[in-house]
Design a protein around this motif. Structure first.
Motif, PDB file in Angstrom:
ATOM      1  N   CYS A 124       0.829  -1.212   0.000  1.00  0.00           N
ATOM      2  CA  CYS A 124       0.000   0.000   0.000  1.00  0.00           C
ATOM      3  C   CYS A 124       0.860   1.257   0.000  1.00  0.00           C
ATOM      4  CB  CYS A 124      -0.956   0.005   1.192  1.00  0.00           C
ATOM      5  SG  CYS A 124      -0.165  -0.042   2.824  1.00  0.00           S
ATOM      6  N   CYS A 130       1.060   4.190  -3.184  1.00  0.00           N
ATOM      7  CA  CYS A 130       0.427   5.499  -2.977  1.00  0.00           C
ATOM      8  C   CYS A 130       1.171   6.607  -3.721  1.00  0.00           C
ATOM      9  CB  CYS A 130       0.371   5.833  -1.491  1.00  0.00           C
ATOM     10  SG  CYS A 130      -0.397   7.436  -1.164  1.00  0.00           S
ATOM     11  N   ILE A 140      -2.229   5.745   7.271  1.00  0.00           N
ATOM     12  CA  ILE A 140      -2.626   6.634   6.175  1.00  0.00           C
ATOM     13  C   ILE A 140      -2.841   8.031   6.755  1.00  0.00           C
ATOM     14  CG2 ILE A 140      -4.378   7.125   4.420  1.00  0.00           C
ATOM     15  CD1 ILE A 140      -4.880   4.070   4.311  1.00  0.00           C
ATOM     16  N   CYS A 160      -4.297  12.093   1.620  1.00  0.00           N
ATOM     17  CA  CYS A 160      -4.956  11.096   0.766  1.00  0.00           C
ATOM     18  C   CYS A 160      -5.808  11.782  -0.297  1.00  0.00           C
ATOM     19  CB  CYS A 160      -5.821  10.174   1.617  1.00  0.00           C
ATOM     20  SG  CYS A 160      -6.691   8.916   0.649  1.00  0.00           S
ATOM     21  N   CYS A 172      -3.845   2.299  -2.970  1.00  0.00           N
ATOM     22  CA  CYS A 172      -3.423   1.518  -1.801  1.00  0.00           C
ATOM     23  C   CYS A 172      -4.347   0.321  -1.588  1.00  0.00           C
ATOM     24  CB  CYS A 172      -3.376   2.387  -0.553  1.00  0.00           C
ATOM     25  SG  CYS A 172      -4.945   3.200  -0.142  1.00  0.00           S
TER      26      CYS A 172
END
Length: 156
Positions: A62, A66, A82, A87, A93
């Motif tokens: 993940c 990203c 995260i 994000c 991810c």
């Protein structure tokens, strides 16, 4: 600091899903199984249940997937976390995670287990001990990596 992760033991899981309830309540103040950062998967034909948890991988798929650099490792707990403020909601991810434990919020922000800052509520509230928070061993890492690679190869 020793690296600790969540480990599930399906032979102890009764399928009560209290781990999911407590997880969602801890993070969202709501008892909603769809908000839990882990999931209990029933295998009805075998009468078993498997708690599926984030492994906070040594080399996280993940994190590597990203494009926004929104995933990092917490220096205190060693958890792969995260950063919601970074994000973009691209879901790369979630697609990269071979365990399927990354979810998307209603605001299209990815979220996953953060080990509850080193005191996982799922572990504290599992009366059967089906989920433990333990030091990782190389044997476990090898087994989990092999299983994940097999899952990814099957998906391609």
């Amino acid at each position: 600091m020793a690296r600790k992760i969540l480990v599930s033991d399906q032979s102890k899981c009764s399928g009560c899903r209290s781990c999911e309830v407590w997880c969602s309540f801890h993070h969202f103040q709501e008892c909603n199984l769809t908000l839990a950062r882990l999931k209990v998967v029933p295998f009805e034909d075998k009468g078993t249940f498997v708690p599926v948890v984030c492994h906070h991988c040594k080399d996280p798929w993940c994190l590597n997937a990203c494009p926004a650099n929104a995933i990092t490792r917490d220096p205190e707990t060693n958890a792969v976390v995260i950063l919601k403020e970074l994000c973009t909601g691209c879901q790369a991810c979630a697609e990269a995670c071979p365990f399927g434990v990354i979810r998307m919020s209603s605001e299209s922000i990815a979220y996953k287990c953060d080990l509850c800052q080193g005191k996982p509520v799922c572990v504290e509230n599992c009366s059967r001990g089906a989920i433990t928070y333990t030091e990782i061993t190389q044997a476990f890492t090898d087994k989990a990596t092999t299983a994940a690679v097999r899952r990814l190869e099957g998906a391609v």
